[in-house]
Design a protein around this motif. Structure first.
Motif, PDB file in Angstrom:
ATOM      1  N   GLY A  21       0.833  -1.206   0.000  1.00  0.00           N
ATOM      2  CA  GLY A  21       0.000   0.000   0.000  1.00  0.00           C
ATOM      3  C   GLY A  21       0.857   1.241   0.000  1.00  0.00           C
TER       4      GLY A  21
ATOM      5  N   ASP B 145       0.934  -1.387  -4.732  1.00  0.00           N
ATOM      6  CA  ASP B 145      -0.313  -0.656  -4.468  1.00  0.00           C
ATOM      7  C   ASP B 145      -1.300  -1.087  -5.546  1.00  0.00           C
ATOM      8  OD1 ASP B 145      -0.922   2.127  -2.682  1.00  0.00           O
ATOM      9  OD2 ASP B 145      -2.324   1.716  -4.332  1.00  0.00           O
TER      10      ASP B 145
ATOM     11  N   ASN C 151       2.552   1.511   5.896  1.00  0.00           N
ATOM     12  CA  ASN C 151       2.246   2.747   6.632  1.00  0.00           C
ATOM     13  C   ASN C 151       0.833   3.190   6.272  1.00  0.00           C
ATOM     14  OD1 ASN C 151       3.387   5.024   8.333  1.00  0.00           O
ATOM     15  ND2 ASN C 151       2.518   6.148   6.597  1.00  0.00           N
TER      16      ASN C 151
HETATM   17  C1  LIG Z   1      -3.754   5.964   3.145  1.00  0.00           C
HETATM   18  S1  LIG Z   1      -2.881   5.494   1.707  1.00  0.00           S
HETATM   19  C2  LIG Z   1      -1.230   5.310   2.356  1.00  0.00           C
HETATM   20  C3  LIG Z   1      -0.182   5.349   1.294  1.00  0.00           C
HETATM   21  C4  LIG Z   1       1.263   5.266   1.824  1.00  0.00           C
HETATM   22  N1  LIG Z   1       1.510   4.062   2.558  1.00  0.00           N
HETATM   23  C5  LIG Z   1       1.553   6.476   2.676  1.00  0.00           C
HETATM   24  O1  LIG Z   1       1.642   6.349   3.898  1.00  0.00           O
HETATM   25  O2  LIG Z   1       1.656   7.561   2.081  1.00  0.00           O
HETATM   26  C6  LIG Z   1      -3.397   3.815   1.482  1.00  0.00           C
HETATM   27  C7  LIG Z   1      -2.906   3.195   0.181  1.00  0.00           C
HETATM   28  O3  LIG Z   1      -3.331   1.835   0.176  1.00  0.00           O
HETATM   29  C8  LIG Z   1      -3.744   1.499  -1.134  1.00  0.00           C
HETATM   30  N2  LIG Z   1      -4.662   0.356  -1.028  1.00  0.00           N
HETATM   31  C9  LIG Z   1      -5.863   0.322  -0.413  1.00  0.00           C
HETATM   32  N3  LIG Z   1      -6.389  -0.905  -0.488  1.00  0.00           N
HETATM   33  C10 LIG Z   1      -5.473  -1.674  -1.149  1.00  0.00           C
HETATM   34  C11 LIG Z   1      -5.424  -3.036  -1.524  1.00  0.00           C
HETATM   35  N4  LIG Z   1      -6.454  -3.867  -1.255  1.00  0.00           N
HETATM   36  N5  LIG Z   1      -4.343  -3.498  -2.168  1.00  0.00           N
HETATM   37  C12 LIG Z   1      -3.303  -2.658  -2.455  1.00  0.00           C
HETATM   38  N6  LIG Z   1      -3.303  -1.358  -2.133  1.00  0.00           N
HETATM   39  C13 LIG Z   1      -4.375  -0.868  -1.487  1.00  0.00           C
HETATM   40  C14 LIG Z   1      -4.375   2.746  -1.685  1.00  0.00           C
HETATM   41  O4  LIG Z   1      -4.379   2.738  -3.108  1.00  0.00           O
HETATM   42  C15 LIG Z   1      -3.478   3.829  -1.079  1.00  0.00           C
HETATM   43  O5  LIG Z   1      -2.426   4.161  -1.952  1.00  0.00           O
END
Ligand SMILES: C[S@@+](CC[C@H](N)C(=O)[O-])C[C@H]1O[C@@H](n2cnc3c(N)ncnc32)[C@H](O)[C@@H]1O
Length: 245
Positions: free
Chosen positions: A64, A91, A143
């Motif tokens: 993610g 992601d 994160n």
């Molecule tokens: C709140 S953001 C955090 C992004 C990064 N870790 C940060 O702290 O800046 C959550 C991320 O999780 C990704 N995400 C949500 N559900 C997901 C899934 N089932 N599989 C992969 N990525 C996912 C979203 O696309 C998003 O980019």
């Protein structure tokens, strides 16, 4: 006072297209949120303390990873100690730009992206995600990510993580009244409506106590688990496999 119950609801950002202007703005807000939460220093401190193999490139996976900008700040902090890293940014959206990849390269880190739903990653055979040379990542990082998932999915995800690495860290929202109050005030740092709504949802879906440790699999390995509040608004969990993994 009774602890807040954990409530997981779909976040607004996750329902928006990658190039939606509100989503793009919210991802920029997230960088300010990281600064307020101290995410980079929390992650760097935990990663720096790990005894990872020397003499070869480390294999690190971020789950993610979003636009990869937080991990880039972590990479800048760690590059003197970890000069060669093969980093995979996973992601389900394609959010990492070529400029970010070049910045990793300038640190000596090879960053690649994987546009994958993490639940598919978790369900896949372990060998498939490691370039055919073995199932293991030296470290897996998350994160503001685990809180997206209800307990059942989270248990399966953590099982897959434990099967594929020897070191894991997650920094997540703390589910506490103080963090909830702060999440309602996030407009003060200029956050847009998407970020304001998701900040509150994230705290309700966040963690407290030993909730992540309780979901970590009993897989026959000896793991050292640490889980605690961190900074003003975060909850960090890390797991290190003892002995040869
Ligand atoms: C709140 S953001 C955090 C992004 C990064 N870790 C940060 O702290 O800046 C959550 C991320 O999780 C990704 N995400 C949500 N559900 C997901 C899934 N089932 N599989 C992969 N990525 C996912 C979203 O696309 C998003 O980019």
């Amino acid at each position: 006072m009774k602890p807040l119950p954990r409530i997981v609801q779909a976040e607004t950002l996750d329902g928006l297209a990658e190039d939606d202007p509100d989503a793009m703005r919210s991802r920029r807000d997230l960088r300010r949120v990281h600064r307020v939460m101290g995410s980079c220093s929390m992650l760097s401190r935990i990663l720096r303390a790990w005894a990872l193999p020397r003499g070869r490139a480390l294999r690190v996976l971020e789950l993610g990873a979003g636009d990869g900008s937080l991990m880039l700040r972590v990479a800048r902090a760690l590059a003197p100690r970890w000069p060669r890293v093969e980093l995979t940014l996973l992601d389900r959206q394609a959010l990492v730009g070529p400029a970010t990849l070049r910045r990793y390269a300038s640190l000596g880190w090879t960053a690649t992206t994987s546009r994958t739903d993490v639940l598919d990653w978790a369900a896949a055979e372990p060998r498939a995600d490691a370039g055919g040379s073995g199932p293991r990542w030296d470290a897996i990082v998350a994160n503001l990510f685990l809180h997206h998932f209800p307990e059942r999915e989270l248990a399966g995800l953590l099982r897959a993580v434990a099967a594929r690495c020897d070191h894991f860290v997650a920094c997540e929202p703390r589910r506490a009244r103080s963090a909830l109050v702060a999440s309602h005030l996030i407009g003060a740092i200029g956050a847009n409506a998407v970020t304001r709504e998701d900040a509150v949802l994230s705290v309700h879906a966040g963690f407290r106590g030993r909730e992540l440790s309780a979901l970590w699999p009993a897989d026959g390995s000896a793991w050292t688990l640490r889980e605690r509040p961190a900074g003003a608004f975060s909850h960090c969990f890390h797991a290190v496999r003892e002995g040869p993994g």
